[in-house]
Design a protein around this motif. Sequence first.
Motif, short mmCIF file in Angstrom:
data_model
loop_
_atom_site.label_atom_id
_atom_site.label_comp_id
_atom_site.label_asym_id
_atom_site.label_seq_id
_atom_site.Cartn_x
_atom_site.Cartn_y
_atom_site.Cartn_z
N PRO A 1 13.36 2.77 -6.09
CA PRO A 1 12.75 2.26 -4.87
C PRO A 1 13.60 1.12 -4.32
O PRO A 1 14.35 0.50 -5.06
CB PRO A 1 11.38 1.76 -5.32
N PRO A 2 13.49 0.84 -3.04
CA PRO A 2 14.32 -0.21 -2.46
C PRO A 2 13.99 -1.56 -3.09
O PRO A 2 12.87 -1.80 -3.49
CB PRO A 2 13.92 -0.19 -0.99
N VAL B 1 0.86 -1.18 0.00
CA VAL B 1 0.00 0.00 0.00
C VAL B 1 0.90 1.24 0.00
O VAL B 1 1.73 1.41 0.89
CB VAL B 1 -0.92 0.02 1.25
N ILE B 2 0.75 2.09 -1.04
CA ILE B 2 1.57 3.31 -1.11
C ILE B 2 0.75 4.57 -0.84
O ILE B 2 1.30 5.64 -0.68
CB ILE B 2 2.33 3.42 -2.44
N LEU C 1 8.60 2.85 1.12
CA LEU C 1 8.43 2.72 -0.33
C LEU C 1 7.83 3.96 -0.98
O LEU C 1 8.36 4.44 -1.98
CB LEU C 1 7.60 1.48 -0.66
N PRO C 2 6.75 4.57 -0.44
CA PRO C 2 6.21 5.77 -1.09
C PRO C 2 7.23 6.91 -1.19
O PRO C 2 7.34 7.56 -2.22
CB PRO C 2 5.03 6.17 -0.20
N ALA D 1 -2.40 0.35 6.65
CA ALA D 1 -1.59 1.56 6.64
C ALA D 1 -0.64 1.53 5.45
O ALA D 1 -0.37 0.47 4.88
CB ALA D 1 -0.79 1.67 7.94
N VAL D 2 -0.12 2.68 5.09
CA VAL D 2 0.89 2.78 4.04
C VAL D 2 2.09 1.94 4.48
O VAL D 2 2.52 2.00 5.62
CB VAL D 2 1.29 4.26 3.82
#
Length: 120
Positions: free
Chosen positions: A90-91, A6-7, A75-76, A43-44
């Motif tokens: 991104p990782p 979830v971003i 991530l976001p 949650a994000v």
Amino acid sequence: MICGVVIWYSRVDFKALIWCEDSGALAFATGPTSWRNPMVEIAVGDCVAFVAEEAGRERKCRDIHLIAAQMAPDLPLSIQQGRGNTPTPPPQLSLCSTGGVAQPAANKGNPLLHLCASRD
């Protein structure tokens, strides 16, 4: 089933934007009917699984459910930072189900995002 992170999430509208394990199109949750149980806290950064349905050029989600909380909380931010002149990818992320609990793995695989999970 597809897994993803979830971003973005709106608890008020039960809407979410999910980065998918196949690194294809992002998936959209469009309301409480997208969720297996809309009362579960999401949650994000949470890893979720869902059924993806193509709707024109969009990928919609249904039956979204939590796999593991806070597997990729940064991530976001990593995605947003990648929009500058010198992109920061991104990782590298790999989530593998071990005994029913998702575990972060070593930084191997897709340089953008790779999620692997046992299928239901």
